[in-house]
Design an enzyme around this catalytic site. Structure first.
Site, mmCIF file in Angstrom:
data_model
loop_
_atom_site.group_PDB
_atom_site.id
_atom_site.type_symbol
_atom_site.label_atom_id
_atom_site.label_comp_id
_atom_site.label_asym_id
_atom_site.label_seq_id
_atom_site.Cartn_x
_atom_site.Cartn_y
_atom_site.Cartn_z
ATOM 1 C CB THR A 21 -0.640 3.847 0.814
ATOM 2 O OG1 THR A 21 0.063 2.603 0.875
ATOM 3 C CG2 THR A 21 -1.306 4.101 2.142
ATOM 4 C CB SER A 35 4.015 1.085 -6.029
ATOM 5 O OG SER A 35 4.762 1.184 -4.841
ATOM 6 C CB THR A 71 5.626 5.250 -0.491
ATOM 7 O OG1 THR A 71 5.136 4.178 0.322
ATOM 8 C CG2 THR A 71 4.719 6.452 -0.361
ATOM 9 C CG ASP A 72 5.982 -0.499 -0.932
ATOM 10 O OD1 ASP A 72 5.963 0.292 0.029
ATOM 11 O OD2 ASP A 72 5.483 -1.639 -0.882
HETATM 12 N N1 ASP Z 1 2.585 -0.793 -0.658
HETATM 13 C C1 ASP Z 1 2.144 0.553 -0.935
HETATM 14 C C2 ASP Z 1 2.519 0.882 -2.361
HETATM 15 O O1 ASP Z 1 3.669 1.112 -2.613
HETATM 16 C C3 ASP Z 1 2.776 1.491 -0.003
HETATM 17 C C4 ASP Z 1 2.445 2.943 -0.218
HETATM 18 O O2 ASP Z 1 1.899 3.376 -1.204
HETATM 19 O O3 ASP Z 1 2.797 3.712 0.697
HETATM 20 O O4 ASP Z 1 1.670 0.902 -3.211
#
Ligand code: ASP
Length: 361
Positions: free
Chosen positions: A22, A71, A104-105
Protein backbone atom coordinates in the site's frame (compact mmCIF):
# COMPACT_ATOMS: atom_id res chain seq x y z
CA UNK A 1 20.43 3.48 -13.22
CA UNK A 2 21.17 7.20 -12.82
CA UNK A 3 24.75 8.43 -12.37
CA UNK A 4 23.71 9.87 -8.98
CA UNK A 5 22.60 6.41 -7.88
CA UNK A 6 25.83 4.80 -9.20
CA UNK A 7 27.95 7.35 -7.34
CA UNK A 8 26.00 6.77 -4.11
CA UNK A 9 26.45 3.00 -4.47
CA UNK A 10 30.22 3.39 -4.32
CA UNK A 11 30.01 5.37 -1.09
CA UNK A 12 28.54 4.57 2.33
CA UNK A 13 24.75 4.53 2.01
CA UNK A 14 21.42 3.19 3.23
CA UNK A 15 19.91 0.72 0.78
CA UNK A 16 16.13 1.10 0.38
CA UNK A 17 14.53 -2.04 -1.03
CA UNK A 18 11.01 -1.95 -2.52
CA UNK A 19 8.61 -4.89 -2.39
CA UNK A 20 5.41 -2.94 -3.16
CA UNK A 21 2.37 -2.83 -0.88
CA UNK A 22 0.00 0.00 0.00
CA UNK A 23 2.92 2.33 0.64
CA UNK A 24 3.42 2.15 -3.15
CA UNK A 25 -0.32 2.04 -3.85
CA UNK A 26 -2.57 4.42 -5.80
CA UNK A 27 -6.26 5.08 -5.20
CA UNK A 28 -8.32 6.07 -8.25
CA UNK A 29 -10.46 8.41 -6.15
CA UNK A 30 -8.33 9.21 -3.09
CA UNK A 31 -10.61 11.95 -1.73
CA UNK A 32 -13.79 9.85 -1.52
CA UNK A 33 -12.50 6.29 -1.23
CA UNK A 34 -8.85 6.12 -0.14
CA UNK A 35 -9.28 2.43 0.76
CA UNK A 36 -10.14 1.51 -2.85
CA UNK A 37 -6.70 1.27 -4.38
CA UNK A 38 -4.16 -0.86 -6.20
CA UNK A 39 -1.11 -1.80 -4.12
CA UNK A 40 2.38 -1.87 -5.64
CA UNK A 41 2.03 0.83 -8.33
CA UNK A 42 4.89 3.24 -7.59
CA UNK A 43 8.63 2.59 -7.75
CA UNK A 44 10.56 2.81 -4.49
CA UNK A 45 12.79 5.49 -6.08
CA UNK A 46 9.70 7.72 -6.48
CA UNK A 47 8.70 7.17 -2.84
CA UNK A 48 12.15 8.47 -1.87
CA UNK A 49 11.94 11.42 -4.27
CA UNK A 50 8.70 12.41 -2.55
CA UNK A 51 10.37 12.73 0.90
CA UNK A 52 13.76 13.99 -0.33
CA UNK A 53 13.54 17.42 1.35
CA UNK A 54 12.83 15.79 4.76
CA UNK A 55 15.75 13.34 4.69
CA UNK A 56 18.37 14.43 7.23
CA UNK A 57 21.53 15.80 5.67
CA UNK A 58 24.43 13.40 5.26
CA UNK A 59 22.27 10.29 4.65
CA UNK A 60 22.96 8.89 1.19
CA UNK A 61 20.29 6.58 -0.20
CA UNK A 62 20.32 3.96 -2.93
CA UNK A 63 17.07 2.29 -3.99
CA UNK A 64 16.47 -1.13 -5.47
CA UNK A 65 13.15 -2.58 -6.58
CA UNK A 66 12.97 -6.26 -5.60
CA UNK A 67 9.28 -6.55 -6.57
CA UNK A 68 6.18 -4.36 -6.72
CA UNK A 69 3.32 -6.54 -5.54
CA UNK A 70 0.32 -6.61 -3.29
CA UNK A 71 1.89 -8.59 -0.44
CA UNK A 72 -1.13 -10.88 -0.16
CA UNK A 73 0.42 -12.44 -3.29
CA UNK A 74 3.85 -12.91 -1.69
CA UNK A 75 5.46 -16.09 -3.00
CA UNK A 76 8.21 -18.34 -1.70
CA UNK A 77 10.58 -17.67 -4.66
CA UNK A 78 10.17 -13.96 -3.91
CA UNK A 79 11.07 -14.52 -0.26
CA UNK A 80 14.22 -16.35 -1.40
CA UNK A 81 15.13 -13.46 -3.72
CA UNK A 82 14.54 -10.95 -0.92
CA UNK A 83 16.60 -12.99 1.56
CA UNK A 84 19.53 -13.25 -0.87
CA UNK A 85 19.29 -9.51 -1.62
CA UNK A 86 19.37 -8.65 2.10
CA UNK A 87 22.32 -10.99 2.67
CA UNK A 88 24.28 -9.35 -0.17
CA UNK A 89 23.47 -5.92 1.26
CA UNK A 90 24.65 -6.96 4.72
CA UNK A 91 27.92 -8.25 3.24
CA UNK A 92 28.48 -5.05 1.24
CA UNK A 93 30.76 -2.72 3.26
CA UNK A 94 29.21 0.33 1.51
CA UNK A 95 25.73 -0.52 2.83
CA UNK A 96 25.35 0.87 6.34
CA UNK A 97 21.74 -0.16 6.84
CA UNK A 98 18.75 -1.49 4.91
CA UNK A 99 15.16 -0.23 4.72
CA UNK A 100 12.49 -2.46 3.22
CA UNK A 101 9.13 -1.12 2.05
CA UNK A 102 6.61 -3.96 2.12
CA UNK A 103 2.87 -4.61 2.09
CA UNK A 104 1.41 -4.99 5.57
CA UNK A 105 -0.67 -8.12 4.86
CA UNK A 106 2.29 -10.51 5.04
CA UNK A 107 4.91 -8.49 6.94
CA UNK A 108 4.40 -11.11 9.63
CA UNK A 109 5.86 -13.81 7.40
CA UNK A 110 8.66 -11.67 5.96
CA UNK A 111 9.66 -10.42 9.43
CA UNK A 112 10.20 -13.90 10.84
CA UNK A 113 11.80 -15.12 7.58
CA UNK A 114 14.43 -12.35 7.66
CA UNK A 115 15.08 -12.86 11.39
CA UNK A 116 15.70 -16.59 10.89
CA UNK A 117 17.82 -16.30 7.74
CA UNK A 118 19.63 -12.95 8.20
CA UNK A 119 19.20 -11.97 11.86
CA UNK A 120 22.51 -13.33 13.10
CA UNK A 121 24.50 -11.73 10.23
CA UNK A 122 22.79 -8.39 10.86
CA UNK A 123 23.82 -8.56 14.52
CA UNK A 124 27.38 -9.70 13.79
CA UNK A 125 27.88 -7.07 11.07
CA UNK A 126 26.25 -4.35 13.17
CA UNK A 127 23.65 -3.37 10.56
CA UNK A 128 19.93 -2.75 10.92
CA UNK A 129 17.27 -3.92 8.48
CA UNK A 130 14.06 -1.94 9.05
CA UNK A 131 10.78 -3.07 7.49
CA UNK A 132 8.04 -0.52 6.98
CA UNK A 133 4.86 -0.01 4.97
CA UNK A 134 1.60 1.92 5.08
CA UNK A 135 -2.11 1.45 5.61
CA UNK A 136 -3.14 4.25 3.23
CA UNK A 137 -2.11 4.51 -0.43
CA UNK A 138 0.52 7.02 -1.47
CA UNK A 139 -1.97 9.55 -2.91
CA UNK A 140 -4.36 9.58 0.10
CA UNK A 141 -4.45 12.99 1.78
CA UNK A 142 -3.38 11.47 5.12
CA UNK A 143 -0.96 8.94 3.61
CA UNK A 144 1.12 7.37 6.39
CA UNK A 145 3.83 6.00 4.09
CA UNK A 146 6.08 9.09 3.96
CA UNK A 147 6.43 9.39 7.75
CA UNK A 148 6.91 5.63 8.16
CA UNK A 149 9.61 5.64 5.48
CA UNK A 150 11.37 8.59 7.07
CA UNK A 151 11.28 6.88 10.48
CA UNK A 152 12.75 3.73 8.96
CA UNK A 153 15.55 5.67 7.21
CA UNK A 154 16.41 7.57 10.41
CA UNK A 155 16.45 4.35 12.42
CA UNK A 156 18.55 2.46 9.85
CA UNK A 157 21.16 5.22 10.05
CA UNK A 158 21.17 5.67 13.85
CA UNK A 159 24.60 5.07 15.42
CA UNK A 160 25.11 1.51 16.59
CA UNK A 161 25.62 2.36 20.25
CA UNK A 162 21.95 3.38 20.44
CA UNK A 163 20.54 0.09 19.10
CA UNK A 164 22.30 -3.08 17.91
CA UNK A 165 22.20 -4.55 14.42
CA UNK A 166 19.20 -6.77 13.73
CA UNK A 167 15.89 -7.09 11.89
CA UNK A 168 13.33 -4.51 13.04
CA UNK A 169 10.06 -2.96 11.90
CA UNK A 170 8.52 0.48 12.25
CA UNK A 171 4.90 1.56 11.71
CA UNK A 172 2.93 4.51 12.99
CA UNK A 173 5.85 5.93 14.96
CA UNK A 174 6.59 2.75 16.88
CA UNK A 175 9.28 0.18 16.50
CA UNK A 176 9.71 -3.48 17.37
CA UNK A 177 11.60 -6.58 16.34
CA UNK A 178 10.32 -7.55 12.88
CA UNK A 179 9.58 -11.08 14.08
CA UNK A 180 7.15 -9.64 16.65
CA UNK A 181 5.22 -7.58 14.09
CA UNK A 182 1.81 -8.82 12.99
CA UNK A 183 -1.17 -7.20 11.31
CA UNK A 184 -3.94 -7.51 13.86
CA UNK A 185 -6.48 -5.02 12.54
CA UNK A 186 -7.92 -4.67 9.05
CA UNK A 187 -7.68 -0.89 8.69
CA UNK A 188 -6.13 0.96 11.68
CA UNK A 189 -2.98 2.94 10.89
CA UNK A 190 -1.22 1.01 13.66
CA UNK A 191 -2.73 -2.31 12.53
CA UNK A 192 0.58 -4.02 11.86
CA UNK A 193 1.79 -3.41 15.37
CA UNK A 194 -1.55 -3.85 17.10
CA UNK A 195 -0.27 -6.88 18.96
CA UNK A 196 2.03 -4.64 20.99
CA UNK A 197 -0.29 -2.98 23.52
CA UNK A 198 1.66 0.23 23.59
CA UNK A 199 0.71 3.75 22.69
CA UNK A 200 3.60 5.99 23.54
CA UNK A 201 6.77 4.16 22.71
CA UNK A 202 9.54 5.85 20.78
CA UNK A 203 11.28 4.07 17.95
CA UNK A 204 14.18 2.99 20.07
CA UNK A 205 12.96 2.33 23.54
CA UNK A 206 15.50 1.38 26.20
CA UNK A 207 12.90 -0.81 27.89
CA UNK A 208 12.70 -3.19 24.94
CA UNK A 209 16.41 -3.25 24.15
CA UNK A 210 16.71 -5.97 26.81
CA UNK A 211 14.30 -8.07 24.71
CA UNK A 212 16.48 -7.43 21.65
CA UNK A 213 19.49 -8.67 23.63
CA UNK A 214 17.60 -11.82 24.70
CA UNK A 215 16.83 -12.66 21.05
CA UNK A 216 20.44 -11.88 20.12
CA UNK A 217 21.69 -14.29 22.78
CA UNK A 218 19.31 -17.05 21.65
CA UNK A 219 19.78 -16.76 17.87
CA UNK A 220 23.28 -18.07 17.23
CA UNK A 221 23.16 -19.17 13.61
CA UNK A 222 21.11 -18.17 10.56
CA UNK A 223 19.24 -20.90 8.70
CA UNK A 224 19.84 -21.54 4.99
CA UNK A 225 17.54 -19.76 2.51
CA UNK A 226 15.70 -22.38 0.42
CA UNK A 227 16.26 -22.15 -3.35
CA UNK A 228 13.21 -20.45 -4.90
CA UNK A 229 11.63 -23.70 -6.13
CA UNK A 230 12.69 -25.86 -3.18
CA UNK A 231 10.50 -24.58 -0.38
CA UNK A 232 8.86 -27.47 1.46
CA UNK A 233 5.08 -27.56 0.98
CA UNK A 234 3.43 -26.70 4.31
CA UNK A 235 -0.25 -25.88 4.90
CA UNK A 236 -2.10 -24.24 7.81
CA UNK A 237 -5.29 -25.98 9.01
CA UNK A 238 -7.61 -24.20 11.45
CA UNK A 239 -9.57 -26.25 13.98
CA UNK A 240 -13.13 -24.99 14.55
CA UNK A 241 -16.57 -26.03 15.66
CA UNK A 242 -17.81 -28.72 13.30
CA UNK A 243 -14.30 -29.60 12.03
CA UNK A 244 -14.25 -32.68 9.80
CA UNK A 245 -11.74 -35.53 9.57
CA UNK A 246 -11.55 -34.96 5.81
CA UNK A 247 -9.91 -31.56 6.29
CA UNK A 248 -6.82 -33.49 7.47
CA UNK A 249 -7.18 -36.81 5.62
CA UNK A 250 -7.43 -34.89 2.33
CA UNK A 251 -3.68 -34.13 2.63
CA UNK A 252 -2.49 -37.68 3.28
CA UNK A 253 -2.35 -38.58 -0.40
CA UNK A 254 -0.60 -35.39 -1.48
CA UNK A 255 3.06 -34.37 -1.46
CA UNK A 256 2.49 -32.01 1.47
CA UNK A 257 5.48 -32.12 3.84
CA UNK A 258 4.13 -30.32 6.87
CA UNK A 259 0.90 -29.20 8.53
CA UNK A 260 0.58 -26.33 10.98
CA UNK A 261 -2.51 -26.72 13.15
CA UNK A 262 -4.00 -23.40 14.22
CA UNK A 263 -5.80 -24.93 17.20
CA UNK A 264 -8.39 -23.51 19.55
CA UNK A 265 -7.38 -22.26 23.01
CA UNK A 266 -4.00 -23.67 24.01
CA UNK A 267 -3.57 -25.22 20.58
CA UNK A 268 -6.04 -28.07 20.95
CA UNK A 269 -7.84 -29.54 17.94
CA UNK A 270 -11.19 -31.23 17.32
CA UNK A 271 -11.31 -34.92 18.30
CA UNK A 272 -12.33 -35.65 14.68
CA UNK A 273 -8.74 -34.85 13.71
CA UNK A 274 -6.99 -37.27 16.11
CA UNK A 275 -7.02 -40.28 13.77
CA UNK A 276 -6.08 -38.56 10.50
CA UNK A 277 -3.32 -36.58 12.26
CA UNK A 278 -1.86 -39.85 13.61
CA UNK A 279 -1.99 -41.08 10.00
CA UNK A 280 -0.15 -37.95 8.86
CA UNK A 281 2.75 -38.51 11.28
CA UNK A 282 2.97 -42.15 10.15
CA UNK A 283 3.41 -40.88 6.59
CA UNK A 284 6.26 -38.62 7.72
CA UNK A 285 4.30 -35.37 7.47
CA UNK A 286 5.75 -32.85 9.95
CA UNK A 287 3.22 -31.50 12.47
CA UNK A 288 3.32 -28.25 14.41
CA UNK A 289 0.61 -27.15 16.82
CA UNK A 290 -0.15 -23.48 17.52
CA UNK A 291 -3.11 -21.41 18.74
CA UNK A 292 -5.63 -19.53 16.63
CA UNK A 293 -6.29 -17.10 19.53
CA UNK A 294 -3.69 -14.56 18.33
CA UNK A 295 -1.61 -14.45 21.50
CA UNK A 296 -0.03 -16.59 24.18
CA UNK A 297 2.18 -19.66 24.20
CA UNK A 298 1.48 -23.16 22.89
CA UNK A 299 3.33 -25.69 25.02
CA UNK A 300 4.39 -29.26 24.35
CA UNK A 301 1.98 -31.92 25.74
CA UNK A 302 -0.52 -29.28 26.94
CA UNK A 303 -3.49 -29.69 27.17
CA UNK A 304 -2.98 -33.34 26.01
CA UNK A 305 0.06 -35.47 25.16
CA UNK A 306 1.33 -34.60 21.69
CA UNK A 307 1.59 -37.17 18.92
CA UNK A 308 5.16 -38.46 18.62
CA UNK A 309 7.22 -35.95 16.63
CA UNK A 310 4.62 -33.14 16.76
CA UNK A 311 6.10 -29.83 17.99
CA UNK A 312 4.36 -27.04 19.89
CA UNK A 313 5.02 -23.61 18.39
CA UNK A 314 5.86 -21.62 21.54
CA UNK A 315 4.81 -18.03 20.85
CA UNK A 316 4.84 -18.36 17.04
CA UNK A 317 1.53 -17.53 15.35
CA UNK A 318 0.32 -19.87 12.60
CA UNK A 319 1.80 -17.82 9.67
CA UNK A 320 5.13 -17.55 11.51
CA UNK A 321 5.09 -21.22 12.52
CA UNK A 322 4.53 -22.12 8.86
CA UNK A 323 7.62 -20.18 7.71
CA UNK A 324 9.61 -21.60 10.65
CA UNK A 325 8.59 -25.16 9.76
CA UNK A 326 9.48 -24.65 6.10
CA UNK A 327 12.92 -23.30 7.04
CA UNK A 328 13.42 -26.13 9.58
CA UNK A 329 12.51 -28.80 7.00
CA UNK A 330 14.88 -27.21 4.50
CA UNK A 331 17.63 -26.99 7.14
CA UNK A 332 17.17 -30.73 7.88
CA UNK A 333 17.58 -31.47 4.15
CA UNK A 334 20.74 -29.36 3.92
CA UNK A 335 22.15 -30.95 7.09
CA UNK A 336 21.58 -34.43 5.64
CA UNK A 337 23.43 -33.44 2.45
CA UNK A 338 26.32 -32.31 4.66
CA UNK A 339 26.27 -35.69 6.48
CA UNK A 340 24.79 -34.32 9.73
CA UNK A 341 21.93 -36.09 11.44
CA UNK A 342 19.95 -33.05 12.61
CA UNK A 343 16.16 -33.22 12.30
CA UNK A 344 13.60 -30.52 11.54
CA UNK A 345 12.58 -30.76 15.19
CA UNK A 346 16.13 -29.77 16.27
CA UNK A 347 15.92 -26.63 14.12
CA UNK A 348 12.31 -25.86 15.01
CA UNK A 349 13.07 -26.12 18.75
CA UNK A 350 15.73 -23.41 18.37
CA UNK A 351 13.17 -21.13 16.71
CA UNK A 352 10.27 -21.83 19.08
CA UNK A 353 12.31 -20.87 22.12
CA UNK A 354 13.09 -17.38 20.77
CA UNK A 355 11.57 -14.98 23.27
CA UNK A 356 8.70 -12.89 22.00
CA UNK A 357 9.19 -9.39 23.23
CA UNK A 358 6.06 -7.29 23.38
CA UNK A 359 6.35 -3.67 24.38
CA UNK A 360 4.23 -2.88 27.44
CA UNK A 361 3.65 0.45 29.14
N1 ASP B 1 -2.77 -5.53 0.62
C1 ASP B 1 -1.70 -4.60 0.92
C2 ASP B 1 -0.40 -5.36 0.88
O1 ASP B 1 -0.13 -6.10 1.79
C3 ASP B 1 -1.92 -4.01 2.25
C4 ASP B 1 -0.85 -3.06 2.72
O2 ASP B 1 0.23 -2.95 2.19
O3 ASP B 1 -1.13 -2.40 3.73
O4 ASP B 1 0.34 -5.22 -0.05
Amino acid sequence: MSSIQTKAENNPHILVLGMGGTIAGIASNPEDSPLKYEAGQIAVGSLLAHIRSAIPEGIALVSHQVANINSRNLSEPLLSLLGETVRQALDNPMVKGVVLTHGTDTMEETGVFLQLTCGRSAQDLGKRVIITGAMLPSNASKADGPSNLLDAIRWASTPLENCPGGIYAVMDGRGCLAMDLAKRHATDLNAPIQASPSSSVGLINPSWLSGVKAVEAAWLEDLPIPAGNEWPWVEILTSHAGARAETVSHWLDTRVQGLVIAGSGMGGFHDEWAKPLAGATKRGIALVRTTRTGAGTTKQDIPEMDLAGCMASGTLSAPRARIALQLALNAEKQAKLAGKSLTWQDFFARIALLPEFRVRV
